[in-house]
Scaffold this active site. Structure first.
Site, PDB file in Angstrom:
ATOM      1  N   GLY A 148     -90.100  46.136   4.832  1.00 51.62           N
ATOM      2  CA  GLY A 148     -90.933  47.127   5.501  1.00 51.62           C
ATOM      3  C   GLY A 148     -91.583  48.116   4.531  1.00 51.62           C
ATOM      4  O   GLY A 148     -91.289  48.125   3.331  1.00 51.62           O
ATOM      5  N   HIS A 149     -92.421  48.967   5.104  1.00 56.46           N
ATOM      6  CA  HIS A 149     -93.152  49.915   4.254  1.00 56.46           C
ATOM      7  C   HIS A 149     -92.221  50.955   3.642  1.00 56.46           C
ATOM      8  O   HIS A 149     -91.246  51.359   4.240  1.00 56.46           O
ATOM      9  CB  HIS A 149     -94.303  50.605   4.997  1.00 56.46           C
ATOM     10  CG  HIS A 149     -93.947  51.245   6.288  1.00 56.46           C
ATOM     11  ND1 HIS A 149     -94.863  51.898   7.066  1.00 56.46           N
ATOM     12  CD2 HIS A 149     -92.778  51.334   6.965  1.00 56.46           C
ATOM     13  CE1 HIS A 149     -94.291  52.353   8.134  1.00 56.46           C
ATOM     14  NE2 HIS A 149     -93.034  52.036   8.105  1.00 56.46           N
TER      15      HIS A 149
END
Lengths: 327, 327, 327
Positions: B225-226
């Site tokens: 994920g970011h």
């Protein structure tokens, strides 16, 4: 986009009964509860007999045991296995109504001159077929499929978009806190009549080949590690992960999101429930499960907290039993 | 496709013993139980000593402690770390026998003129390298890899087919039952010597960058994920998901199918078992596990049903203890 | 790559206070703890009020309730919903600073002449859009996206790299130990304002369509099976799997790695925690969870072993209760 009932029975067999005439036009195959007067439907599970009675379908495929119930409603095709009959009807539908993807290599695909693609195979748009790879007769790579160097796919396979066959297996030797790559010198061998779902990955073996036997069906987003061996006609639902060197027998099924750890052996006819983690070899056929039951979050929190004391609870029960015996 | 034993030792070191001559032709590297008279094999785990004795390999790589057992069988290479030696032997094999993918940009790849690709890097068929992206020296994008705008990859990385680097992180602000997109203004920064498995995704950061440090190894179908940060030389097996803003230390390992929730911190040398869900930060090194044990489906059903009453069972044990004390 | 504070407030509203002047140059949006004198930041959660006080940001977006705390520090923008304001600020940033991907079909994409692509849609590099597929106004397919035959995507959608829309659903009828393919005659229908993460797969329906309603947001590596229906504005995190014919309501959220089994119905406003397996329909809104709690491996092993005896432990508690009553 329609077929006559007569053509369907001519192609697939079964007996047309209940006042059905050969010249009824069927425009669609539809579930019982949705089907209208132009549709063919089917009853595969006797549990849905009520839906049969209420269905407005032009004709319903039923098993011999459901013949009377079906006749009470109207037109039907009686067939030994209605679900298989339905499956073959969908195939007939596709053949007659949808032009097949043309055999041959799409202009946008990148096929190495040293790859061997059968003239009746279809290599769809933007696929990559590397040196020494082989694609068998009638096999279809839909689009954006990669078949790595030296990997082979048998006949009549369907490989959906985004599949990666023959990426390197995940092999590293630890040395002083770093990882030394183990080059993956094996390949992937896939049998005949295999179907592989979108974005699924099958890694090449480290020293020997990863093997997928005939008739295996893999859904989307599945990870098959290096040196895995999957026996004939086994099927796996989406998001399954099979770690390296696991051996899975024939006629197995693996539910969605299940994980099979590395180096395990699963016998033929083993069935793994969805989201189950297989942590030991399973030498006997059967259904196996391991998943935390879903609950309201509040109740789950209480039970999960208690779970962390489970071993000590057992000790307390033991102590109680001894105290009671002593009393 | 073969090498002389003498060339192997010249390249990788170790001492050739047990009657092995330099001019023996090695045609393959193979596991002990499969290896034949033309093959090089290795014993990395003393547990498999019996397989050593029975092996028909031309030569076996062993540790000093296994030297006597190996000599009793015949030719061997004695090396400090046989598994690392084996890994380097596979590298030698590949170098000598398989032509490397040619450096440069494949004609079918789409590389933005504003991207920076090192002349010794390899951009394979049908890759996409967007504006402002950088690919370091010797790094290989196999095929069908996307490197998004402004993302950077260091030197000597291997990125397998289907990988997506720099898709938008999953960020939305809820407003009146709908989602307002948070544009992801960060990028992805990947260090040197990183390997990324097929169809793995690494999202760009929301405001800052997602960072993968040197030497990290990611298997297939992993989701990063970011704003995640993964420390040096950590490794993750297939199907792992790491949610946004998690920070994972150096030298960690994460087993297949594990999930790390967002905003957590894992210390260096934390090891997560397969299919485990990490729901809290882990500040101490060690092995952590959480997975429902697999069982026959019937037994699982009984235990899972009881699990839903676990908290009340604890209350009943408490009550019993008090009653007994009172009695 | 900068904006004046005045421009931001002109575009997004909110009141500029605490000595902030319209001509302050903002060069970046940054989290409170990272923001420097040229940065705009935001406080969306009162829990982080301490970070507000310490922040060096040029200006901080705050809710009316935080106005006093913000003024004590310095410049701020007071807005009803600071998180949504921040989201819109990122959009403004992107618009002003990053040129949008150009509308139209990239030269490397393979779009069937019988597909319908809106002139304002963007078909990125190496995408495949098959016959009869439709892509709505303003929708962006980033790169390497496949949209299968007859599938439709609404307006203003964002589809990230590697997505596969309209691969065959996983449907087979068992016959004598083999699998007969059920051709998947339905398609996929996707509404407006949907975002789909990298390498996610949405299968076409067997007889009817798979449907994704307006405003749905799907993260990366998600598997949506055939005939699934997802209601408006529901959101799913990475690595989720939804099996065939599941119906998910509107405004639902599904955490990363969760699995929803087939043919289930989830009501509107159901929230599933990460890694939870949904094994039954959920007719009431709420948060649902089922996941084995993580623990040190040694403690997990003890508890997991005891878990296999849980049902018999309950029997022993029952026996103790009866014995005590009898005593």
């Amino acid at each position: 986009m329609s077929l006559l009932l007569g053509h369907i029975v001519d192609a697939l067999g079964g007996s047309l009964e209940g006042g059905a005439t050969r010249d009824v036009v069927i425009s669609r195959i539809a579930p019982l509860e949705v089907a209208g007067p132009g549709d063919l439907s089917f009853l595969s599970n006797p549990r849905y007999q009520q839906q049969l009675a209420a269905s407005r379908a032009a004709c319903v495929i039923v098993a011999p045991a459901m013949r009377d119930a079906a006749l009470a409603r109207g037109a039907c095709i009686v067939a030994d296995n209605p679900y298989v009959y339905f499956a073959r009807a969908t195939q007939l539908w596709r053949q007659r109504n949808a032009p097949a993807q043309q055999a041959g290599v799409h202009a946008s695909a990148v096929v190495d001159p040293m790859a061997l693609v059968h003239p009746t195979a279809t290599i769809g748009p933007l696929c990559v077929v590397e040196r020494g790879a082989q694609v068998g007769a009638g096999t279809i790579l839909k689009s954006r499929v990669t078949v790595g160097e030296g990997c082979t796919i048998g006949a009549r396979c369907i490989v959906h978009a985004g599949v990666v066959i023959g990426a390197d297996g995940f092999g590293f030797a630890p040395e002083q806190g770093q990882w030394v790559k183990i080059e993956q010198l094996g390949a992937v061998r896939i049998g005949d009549d295999v179907e592989i779902g979108a974005n699924t990955c099958i890694d090449r073996g480290a020293l020997q080949d990863t093997v997928i036997e005939d008739g295996v069906k893999l859904d989307n987003l599945i990870q098959i590690g290096h040196n895995v061996h999957i026996g004939k006609h086994s099927a796996m639902a989406g998001c399954v992960g099979v770690a390296g060197s696991a051996t899975i027998g024939a006629h197995c099924t693996v539910g969605g999101g299940a994980i099979v750890l590395g180096h395990l052996e699963l016998a033929d006819n083993v069935h793994i429930s969805a989201a189950t983690v297989v942590t030991r070899s399973l030498t006997r056929p059967g259904q196996y499960t391991g998943m935390f039951p879903i609950d309201d979050n509040a109740r789950w929190e209480k039970n999960a907290a208690t779970l962390k004391q489970l071993h000590s609870l057992r000790e307390r029960i033991k102590a109680l039993e001894q105290a009671l015996k002593a009393a």
